[in-house]
Write a protein that holds these residues in place. Sequence first.
Motif, short mmCIF file in Angstrom:
data_model
loop_
_atom_site.label_atom_id
_atom_site.label_comp_id
_atom_site.label_asym_id
_atom_site.label_seq_id
_atom_site.Cartn_x
_atom_site.Cartn_y
_atom_site.Cartn_z
N GLN A 54 -71.30 71.82 -15.69
CA GLN A 54 -70.81 71.49 -17.02
C GLN A 54 -71.28 70.11 -17.46
O GLN A 54 -71.55 69.89 -18.64
CB GLN A 54 -69.30 71.62 -17.08
CG GLN A 54 -68.86 73.07 -17.00
CD GLN A 54 -67.38 73.25 -16.75
OE1 GLN A 54 -66.66 72.31 -16.47
NE2 GLN A 54 -66.93 74.49 -16.81
N SER A 55 -71.40 69.18 -16.52
CA SER A 55 -71.89 67.85 -16.89
C SER A 55 -73.36 67.90 -17.29
O SER A 55 -73.79 67.18 -18.18
CB SER A 55 -71.68 66.84 -15.76
OG SER A 55 -72.55 67.10 -14.67
N CYS A 60 -69.06 73.89 -10.54
CA CYS A 60 -68.88 74.13 -11.98
C CYS A 60 -68.80 72.82 -12.75
O CYS A 60 -69.37 72.69 -13.84
CB CYS A 60 -67.63 74.97 -12.23
SG CYS A 60 -67.80 76.68 -11.69
N CYS A 110 -67.10 79.86 -13.73
CA CYS A 110 -66.84 78.54 -14.30
C CYS A 110 -66.10 78.58 -15.62
O CYS A 110 -65.74 77.54 -16.16
CB CYS A 110 -68.17 77.79 -14.50
SG CYS A 110 -69.05 77.48 -12.97
#
Length: 116
Positions: free
Chosen positions: A36-37, A32, A111
Amino acid sequence: MKKTLTVLIAAGALLGAAGCSAAPPLSNEETCARIQSVGAGPTSNSDKAGMIRLANRIRPIEATASEELQAPLHSIIEYLDESAQPTPDAGKLAELQAPYTAAGQTLNEVCGAGGQ
């Protein structure tokens, strides 16, 4: 000269073999964080070039993702790949839409703020 070449070839083979060994899957939390990055990057998936960039950013994550998130990431990549085609197949896109939507829901559940 032959000995040097032989040593270089052997070293290259060893490095190649080491690079091909499978990395252990990441945990959901690690996967996750990587997702997210990617999502925080300057990629817009509203145009074909943006979809290609996004799919290419997700591919290495899919390779080491947690078992729970590999299938959803694969569905997203398939949908983005088909959408980015010069002339996307409407039938195939319709077929990929449900797994793509389910993948987004799975990512959101796993996530999301409550999923970690």
